[in-house]
Each structure stands twice: as structure tokens, then as C-alpha cells.
Scaffold this active site. Structure first.
Site, PDB file in Angstrom:
ATOM      1  N   SER A  13       0.840  -1.199   0.000  1.00  0.00           N
ATOM      2  CA  SER A  13       0.000   0.000   0.000  1.00  0.00           C
ATOM      3  C   SER A  13       0.870   1.243   0.000  1.00  0.00           C
ATOM      4  O   SER A  13       1.669   1.460   0.925  1.00  0.00           O
ATOM      5  CB  SER A  13      -0.897   0.020   1.234  1.00  0.00           C
ATOM      6  OG  SER A  13      -1.453   1.309   1.383  1.00  0.00           O
ATOM      7  N   HIS A  71      -1.281  -1.347  -4.101  1.00  0.00           N
ATOM      8  CA  HIS A  71      -2.566  -1.035  -3.460  1.00  0.00           C
ATOM      9  C   HIS A  71      -2.651   0.479  -3.256  1.00  0.00           C
ATOM     10  O   HIS A  71      -1.769   1.084  -2.640  1.00  0.00           O
ATOM     11  CB  HIS A  71      -2.633  -1.773  -2.131  1.00  0.00           C
ATOM     12  CG  HIS A  71      -3.925  -1.658  -1.395  1.00  0.00           C
ATOM     13  ND1 HIS A  71      -5.023  -2.448  -1.674  1.00  0.00           N
ATOM     14  CD2 HIS A  71      -4.292  -0.852  -0.376  1.00  0.00           C
ATOM     15  CE1 HIS A  71      -6.012  -2.134  -0.838  1.00  0.00           C
ATOM     16  NE2 HIS A  71      -5.599  -1.161  -0.042  1.00  0.00           N
ATOM     17  N   ASP A  94      -4.848   3.462  -1.730  1.00  0.00           N
ATOM     18  CA  ASP A  94      -5.926   3.785  -0.786  1.00  0.00           C
ATOM     19  C   ASP A  94      -6.471   5.182  -1.055  1.00  0.00           C
ATOM     20  O   ASP A  94      -5.787   6.182  -0.837  1.00  0.00           O
ATOM     21  CB  ASP A  94      -5.388   3.719   0.649  1.00  0.00           C
ATOM     22  CG  ASP A  94      -5.149   2.290   1.096  1.00  0.00           C
ATOM     23  OD1 ASP A  94      -6.088   1.483   1.025  1.00  0.00           O
ATOM     24  OD2 ASP A  94      -4.012   1.982   1.500  1.00  0.00           O
ATOM     25  N   MET A 132      -9.082   7.889   0.067  1.00  0.00           N
ATOM     26  CA  MET A 132      -9.898   8.260   1.240  1.00  0.00           C
ATOM     27  C   MET A 132     -10.435   9.667   1.044  1.00  0.00           C
ATOM     28  O   MET A 132      -9.703  10.561   0.614  1.00  0.00           O
ATOM     29  CB  MET A 132      -9.060   8.220   2.507  1.00  0.00           C
ATOM     30  CG  MET A 132      -8.392   6.877   2.769  1.00  0.00           C
ATOM     31  SD  MET A 132      -7.400   6.989   4.263  1.00  0.00           S
ATOM     32  CE  MET A 132      -6.741   5.335   4.358  1.00  0.00           C
ATOM     33  N   HIS A 166      -8.396   0.852  -3.714  1.00  0.00           N
ATOM     34  CA  HIS A 166      -9.293   0.610  -2.572  1.00  0.00           C
ATOM     35  C   HIS A 166      -9.999   1.922  -2.250  1.00  0.00           C
ATOM     36  O   HIS A 166      -9.394   2.828  -1.665  1.00  0.00           O
ATOM     37  CB  HIS A 166      -8.452   0.100  -1.392  1.00  0.00           C
ATOM     38  CG  HIS A 166      -9.236  -0.127  -0.140  1.00  0.00           C
ATOM     39  ND1 HIS A 166      -8.630  -0.323   1.088  1.00  0.00           N
ATOM     40  CD2 HIS A 166     -10.576  -0.201   0.102  1.00  0.00           C
ATOM     41  CE1 HIS A 166      -9.562  -0.504   2.010  1.00  0.00           C
ATOM     42  NE2 HIS A 166     -10.740  -0.416   1.442  1.00  0.00           N
ATOM     43  N   MET A 202     -12.167   4.108  -0.224  1.00  0.00           N
ATOM     44  CA  MET A 202     -12.827   4.340   1.068  1.00  0.00           C
ATOM     45  C   MET A 202     -13.539   5.682   0.949  1.00  0.00           C
ATOM     46  O   MET A 202     -13.122   6.703   1.500  1.00  0.00           O
ATOM     47  CB  MET A 202     -11.782   4.332   2.198  1.00  0.00           C
ATOM     48  CG  MET A 202     -11.311   2.925   2.530  1.00  0.00           C
ATOM     49  SD  MET A 202      -9.746   2.911   3.424  1.00  0.00           S
ATOM     50  CE  MET A 202      -8.620   3.029   2.051  1.00  0.00           C
ATOM     51  N   MET A 262     -11.381  -6.206   5.801  1.00  0.00           N
ATOM     52  CA  MET A 262     -10.533  -5.311   6.596  1.00  0.00           C
ATOM     53  C   MET A 262     -10.153  -6.024   7.890  1.00  0.00           C
ATOM     54  O   MET A 262     -11.021  -6.546   8.599  1.00  0.00           O
ATOM     55  CB  MET A 262     -11.266  -4.013   6.940  1.00  0.00           C
ATOM     56  CG  MET A 262     -11.582  -3.098   5.762  1.00  0.00           C
ATOM     57  SD  MET A 262     -10.179  -2.609   4.733  1.00  0.00           S
ATOM     58  CE  MET A 262      -9.124  -1.792   5.932  1.00  0.00           C
ATOM     59  N   PHE A 303      -6.869   4.414   8.380  1.00  0.00           N
ATOM     60  CA  PHE A 303      -5.485   4.804   8.683  1.00  0.00           C
ATOM     61  C   PHE A 303      -4.558   3.603   8.536  1.00  0.00           C
ATOM     62  O   PHE A 303      -4.940   2.477   8.880  1.00  0.00           O
ATOM     63  CB  PHE A 303      -5.374   5.351  10.113  1.00  0.00           C
ATOM     64  CG  PHE A 303      -6.157   6.629  10.312  1.00  0.00           C
ATOM     65  CD1 PHE A 303      -5.574   7.868  10.040  1.00  0.00           C
ATOM     66  CD2 PHE A 303      -7.473   6.588  10.732  1.00  0.00           C
ATOM     67  CE1 PHE A 303      -6.300   9.033  10.195  1.00  0.00           C
ATOM     68  CE2 PHE A 303      -8.215   7.762  10.895  1.00  0.00           C
ATOM     69  CZ  PHE A 303      -7.627   8.988  10.621  1.00  0.00           C
ATOM     70  N   GLY A 304      -3.333   3.870   8.094  1.00  0.00           N
ATOM     71  CA  GLY A 304      -2.315   2.827   8.069  1.00  0.00           C
ATOM     72  C   GLY A 304      -1.704   2.668   9.457  1.00  0.00           C
ATOM     73  O   GLY A 304      -1.982   3.460  10.370  1.00  0.00           O
ATOM     74  N   ASP A 354      -6.557  -6.686   4.536  1.00  0.00           N
ATOM     75  CA  ASP A 354      -5.955  -5.355   4.537  1.00  0.00           C
ATOM     76  C   ASP A 354      -5.963  -4.789   5.951  1.00  0.00           C
ATOM     77  O   ASP A 354      -7.017  -4.624   6.562  1.00  0.00           O
ATOM     78  CB  ASP A 354      -6.773  -4.454   3.593  1.00  0.00           C
ATOM     79  CG  ASP A 354      -6.185  -3.061   3.437  1.00  0.00           C
ATOM     80  OD1 ASP A 354      -5.101  -2.789   4.006  1.00  0.00           O
ATOM     81  OD2 ASP A 354      -6.810  -2.244   2.736  1.00  0.00           O
ATOM     82  N   GLY A 356      -2.586  -4.125   9.009  1.00  0.00           N
ATOM     83  CA  GLY A 356      -1.702  -4.769   9.977  1.00  0.00           C
ATOM     84  C   GLY A 356      -1.057  -6.047   9.481  1.00  0.00           C
ATOM     85  O   GLY A 356      -0.579  -6.858  10.284  1.00  0.00           O
TER      86      GLY A 356
HETATM   87  C1  DX5 Z   1      -6.220   1.553   5.742  1.00  0.00           C
HETATM   88  C2  DX5 Z   1      -5.859   1.071   4.372  1.00  0.00           C
HETATM   89  C3  DX5 Z   1      -4.744   0.108   4.328  1.00  0.00           C
HETATM   90  C4  DX5 Z   1      -3.446   0.610   4.912  1.00  0.00           C
HETATM   91  C5  DX5 Z   1      -2.737  -0.579   5.501  1.00  0.00           C
HETATM   92  O1  DX5 Z   1      -7.543   1.917   5.837  1.00  0.00           O
HETATM   93  O2  DX5 Z   1      -6.950   0.469   3.715  1.00  0.00           O
HETATM   94  O3  DX5 Z   1      -4.528  -0.338   2.993  1.00  0.00           O
HETATM   95  O4  DX5 Z   1      -2.606   1.230   3.992  1.00  0.00           O
HETATM   96  O5  DX5 Z   1      -1.624  -0.139   6.181  1.00  0.00           O
HETATM   97  P1  DX5 Z   1      -0.833  -1.116   7.153  1.00  0.00           P
HETATM   98  O6  DX5 Z   1      -0.341  -2.253   6.311  1.00  0.00           O
HETATM   99  O7  DX5 Z   1       0.242  -0.242   7.668  1.00  0.00           O
HETATM  100  O8  DX5 Z   1      -1.808  -1.576   8.189  1.00  0.00           O
HETATM  101 ZN    ZN Z   2      -6.448  -0.431   1.741  1.00  0.00          ZN
END
Ligand code: DX5
Ligand code: ZN
Length: 225
Positions: free
Chosen positions: A10, A34, A36, A38, A67, A69, A138, A144-145, A176, A178
Site C-alpha cells: 500500500s 494497493h 488507498d 480516502m 481501494h 474508502m 478489513m 489509517f495505516g 488489509d 496490519g
Molecule cells: C487503511 C488502508 C490500508 C493501509 C494498511 O484503511 O486500507 O490499505 O494502507 O496499512 P498497514 O499495512 O500499515 O496496516
Molecule cells: Zn487499503
């Protein structure tokens, strides 16, 4: 079970000032990138949108796993397919008619993905599996990452894998949130065959090496039917 695991780094965890180089750093190692998106409505965070995806698309040949969101995916998702995304995933919680949107995305030349957020049960969506190409579970709350992997989400992964196997469907089962060296094996054992990893790839000294390590772990833990 699809033959080999997909590793999808990502770019949310990448350096946004150097996005093209960050994507080049995973070429030859990653299966998908990937992306993201948002919108500060569906989730509180705001990331990137269509103009960035359009520019980045011409900088690499890695398939884009977008993805979304966002609210109102019916309005925005087709643009990502038209921009050349390989797979466009929208959220079940944001969409009134997922089957219709999946059909629109496929007609626009993309694979169609349906995402299930942390607080959404998956059972009502199992019957939609024949109409999508990717089902994303999810393993955190979307937005958030860098959040902590939630192993309790793997019950959903198991339920989806059971249905895919029972019906002989060709659907990628993606996780997706962690996903890292210490969590990817349990996700693979539960039946996932596509793995998003932000921090675990872009937080590593050598992103390509981190991907190879994740792939080896996923392969070793994949349960073949
Ligand atoms: C969060 C995103 C994820 C995020 C994952 O809502 O959808 O794709 O980037 O980040 P990590 O791998 O750090 O959890
Ligand atoms: Zn994602």
C-alpha cells in the site's frame, strides 16, 4: 484457492513526494500496488484521488489495486477503471447496489472488488460472491495505516473461503490492515490469498526484500484444498 498469493504493498505508507520512485522500488517483487483513496467522509482521513492515480498509472506497469474508502462510489469508481486500474474495490457500507456497481466496473474493463469494514458482518454479502472478482476483508477499521492487526476478523475470512470453495468460485480473498511478517501466516491459514501491506513494506529498509519475505511466509502457510 488461487494458485499463488498476491502481495499488494500500500502506497499509503510510501513517501508521497516520491511516489513514482516508491512504486519503482517494488517493481519485480510486488504483484499489485494497493492505492488507498480516502475522502474525509466515508473515513475521517484524506489521501489521494483520481488525478494522482492517472499520473502514477503512466509511471509503472504494476497492476493497480484501488481501494475506495469513499461515499458515493457509484459516482467515482468507474473513473478509476477508465484510468486503467486492474481492480477497483468499493465498500459494502457505502454502496446500495454492489452487484450493479460491480457490473459497471467490469464493463469499464476492471475487476470488481467488494470491501467489508471491521464492524460489518460478512454473512449478508456471501451471496454476492459470484458477482465480484475480489472480496476484501478489513483486518482493522478502515481509515489509517499502521494499525494493529485484528485476528478476530479472520472468522470472516474463513467464512468467505468456505463459500468460495463450496461454490468453486474464482474470487480473490484479500486482507488489509496490519499485515506483516508476524500476522500474514494466520491470514493465509484462514484462507486469504491476497495481502495488502503498507507499513511492513514501506517501513522496511528494503521494500522488495520485505515483499519476498511476506510472500514466502504466505506460501508456506497456504492451506491447499
Ligand atoms: C487503511 C488502508 C490500508 C493501509 C494498511 O484503511 O486500507 O490499505 O494502507 O496499512 P498497514 O499495512 O500499515 O496496516
Ligand atoms: Zn487499503
Amino acid at each position: 484457492m488461487e494458485p499463488s498469493p498476491i502481495i499488494a504493498p500500500s502506497i499509503l505508507a510510501a513517501d508521497f513526494a516520491r511516489l513514482a520512485q516508491e512504486v519503482h522500488a517494488i517493481e519485480g517483487a510486488a504483484d499489485w500496488v494497493h492505492v488507498d483513496v480516502m475522502d474525509n467522509h466515508f473515513v475521517p482521513n484524506l489521501s489521494i484521488g483520481l488525478p494522482v492515480v492517472q499520473c502514477l498509472r503512466s509511471a509503472t506497469s504494476i497492476p493497480f489495486d484501488v481501494h475506495l474508502m469513499i461515499t458515493d462510489p457509484e459516482r467515482w469508481a468507474p473513473g478509476y477503471a477508465e484510468a486503467g486500474a486492474y481492480n477497483v474495490t468499493f465498500h459494502a457500507e457505502a454502496c446500495e447496489d454492489p452487484v450493479a456497481l460491480a457490473k459497471t466496473l467490469r464493463a469499464a474493463g476492471a475487476k470488481a472488488g467488494l470491501a467489508i469494514d471491521r464492524d460489518t458482518p460478512v454473512e449478508p454479502y456471501l451471496e454476492l460472491l459470484p458477482y465480484v472478482d475480489t472480496l476484501l476483508i478489513m483486518t482493522i477499521k478502515a481509515g489509517f495505516g499502521g494499525q494493529k492487526f485484528m485476528p478476530e476478523m479472520l472468522d470472516k475470512v474463513r467464512a468467505v473461503r468456505r463459500r468460495i470453495s463450496a461454490k468453486g468460485l474464482q474470487v480473490r480473498l484479500e486482507v488489509d490492515g496490519g499485515i506483516a511478517a508476524d500476522t500474514i501466516e494466520q491470514a493465509a491459514e484462514a484462507g486469504a490469498d491476497a495481502f495488502v501491506a503498507g507499513t511492513a513494506v514501506y517501513g522496511a529498509q528494503d521494500p522488495a526484500e520485505a515483499i519476498r519475505k511476506l510472500r514466502a511466509l504466505a506460501l508456506g502457510a497456504t492451506v491447499t484444498p
